[in-house]
Write a protein that holds these residues in place. Sequence first.
Motif, PDB file in Angstrom:
ATOM      1  N   VAL A   1       4.140  11.339  -1.364  1.00  0.00           N
ATOM      2  CA  VAL A   1       3.283  12.240  -0.582  1.00  0.00           C
ATOM      3  C   VAL A   1       1.921  12.413  -1.241  1.00  0.00           C
ATOM      4  CG1 VAL A   1       5.184  13.546   0.454  1.00  0.00           C
ATOM      5  CG2 VAL A   1       4.201  14.299  -1.730  1.00  0.00           C
TER       6      VAL A   1
ATOM      7  N   GLY B   1       2.304   2.529  -2.496  1.00  0.00           N
ATOM      8  CA  GLY B   1       2.117   3.206  -3.778  1.00  0.00           C
ATOM      9  C   GLY B   1       3.056   2.711  -4.854  1.00  0.00           C
TER      10      GLY B   1
ATOM     11  N   GLY C   1       0.778  -1.232   0.000  1.00  0.00           N
ATOM     12  CA  GLY C   1       0.000   0.000   0.000  1.00  0.00           C
ATOM     13  C   GLY C   1       0.808   1.278   0.000  1.00  0.00           C
TER      14      GLY C   1
ATOM     15  N   ALA D   1       4.900  -6.822  -2.622  1.00  0.00           N
ATOM     16  CA  ALA D   1       5.326  -6.760  -1.224  1.00  0.00           C
ATOM     17  C   ALA D   1       5.148  -8.098  -0.513  1.00  0.00           C
ATOM     18  CB  ALA D   1       4.552  -5.672  -0.488  1.00  0.00           C
TER      19      ALA D   1
ATOM     20  N   ASP E   1      -5.690   9.394   2.995  1.00  0.00           N
ATOM     21  CA  ASP E   1      -6.954  10.023   2.623  1.00  0.00           C
ATOM     22  C   ASP E   1      -8.089   9.161   3.193  1.00  0.00           C
ATOM     23  OD1 ASP E   1      -7.197   7.849   0.888  1.00  0.00           O
ATOM     24  OD2 ASP E   1      -6.398   8.963  -0.814  1.00  0.00           O
TER      25      ASP E   1
ATOM     26  N   THR F   1       1.254   2.231  -8.232  1.00  0.00           N
ATOM     27  CA  THR F   1       0.869   3.536  -8.766  1.00  0.00           C
ATOM     28  C   THR F   1       2.100   4.205  -9.386  1.00  0.00           C
ATOM     29  OG1 THR F   1      -0.724   3.700  -6.971  1.00  0.00           O
ATOM     30  CG2 THR F   1      -0.274   5.709  -8.202  1.00  0.00           C
TER      31      THR F   1
ATOM     32  N   CYS G   1       4.415  12.710  -5.807  1.00  0.00           N
ATOM     33  CA  CYS G   1       3.078  12.188  -5.538  1.00  0.00           C
ATOM     34  C   CYS G   1       2.755  11.227  -6.670  1.00  0.00           C
ATOM     35  CB  CYS G   1       2.057  13.317  -5.470  1.00  0.00           C
ATOM     36  SG  CYS G   1       0.378  12.662  -5.321  1.00  0.00           S
TER      37      CYS G   1
END
Length: 346
Positions: free
Chosen positions: A192, A12, A10, A69, A98, A15, A220
Amino acid sequence: MEVGIFGNAGAGKSTLFRALAGPGEGVTQGKGAGVCAIKVPDDRVDRLAEIFRPKKVTHITVAFHDIDAGEPDPLSTQAVAALKNVEVLVLVLRGFSDDYHPAPPGGLDPAKEFRALASAMVLSDYLVAQKRVERMTKEAKRDAEWTALNKAIEAFEKELPLRDLDLAGEEERAVSGFRFLTRLPALLVLNVGEEAMEGDPFPELARAAEEAKVPLVRLCAKVEEEIAQLSPAEQAEFLKELGTGQSARDRLVRGAFDAMRYISFLTVGEDEVRAWNVRRGSTAVAAAGRIHSDLEKGFIRAEVIASEDFLRCGSMAKAKTEGKLRLEGKEYVVKDGDIVHVRFNV
Ligand SMILES: Nc1nc2c(ncn2[C@@H]2O[C@H](COP(=O)(O)OP(=O)(O)OP(=O)(O)O)[C@@H](O)[C@H]2O)c(=O)[nH]1
Ligand SMILES: [Mg+2]
């Protein structure tokens, strides 16, 4: 050149991987299975191509792997196995939260996350070294490998990664065969949130990175992923608006390349303008071998000019009259940005 994107579940990673890969083809995706090849940005190549107008322009490429992971332990057997094939680690640390991804208990703490990952890698290497040394001790082997592994164990016991250890010659070779995780150059990525792209929400991490002598890139991933979907013109426009000339993607690719202690040299001509990578400190004859083994075997001399000098002069003829084009021998240490033409004979 293989780069592993690694970190906690998680954080990122995927992403970031999609941000790097962009919408292009040639990307295998899926959980933990992604790999994509990315050009190392180099404006010298682009400017030289404008002068030579070659049939082909070739940048150096770096392959990024999205390493699964393997929850909850990021250092699962599977992840460790995947990491054995990479040359650089990109450690992704979580710096966003978030509504859908609430902060973990105790709050976001990427510095702590980094220390925990670093120490898990030390432990993983320690166990490998320990097992081998026990066996060698039983067999009464006391060679360079034994000495090197004991030095490594000493470092691990102080929580130090192997990349900080000075090993040379036989000891270096003995250790490199184990593909220890902490021997790999590493690059930290602080992922971030959208709202924290400016400023530095986690100064403690910058300190930890400096202490560990590891470069840190703040970005980000989610915004980068959106940027990657835009056309090149829209991307340039967007970056101008953000006030940063370079996308995080470019900074990261460049950073990974530098972390491997590579430099680029260039070859030019009407057929191809091309960038090549060699380890910093490589000689002209080694660089020749990077192009073709014949060039290494039959090496006579190399004609060398710094690309900055060439680009200022605009042509080889002018560069020659200005005395910028040099003839170098086998032992010449190639510099970043050198344009090299090998004279050889086979
Ligand atoms: N707000 C915000 N959300 C993000 C950011 N980066 C990732 N996320 C979200 O966080 C979640 C996890 O991101 P992934 O990229 O899948 O994380 P991962 O490290 O690949 O996770 P695993 O593969 O499960 O280990 C996704 O829902 C992302 O959309 C970011 O920069 N900002
Ligand atoms: Mg993932």
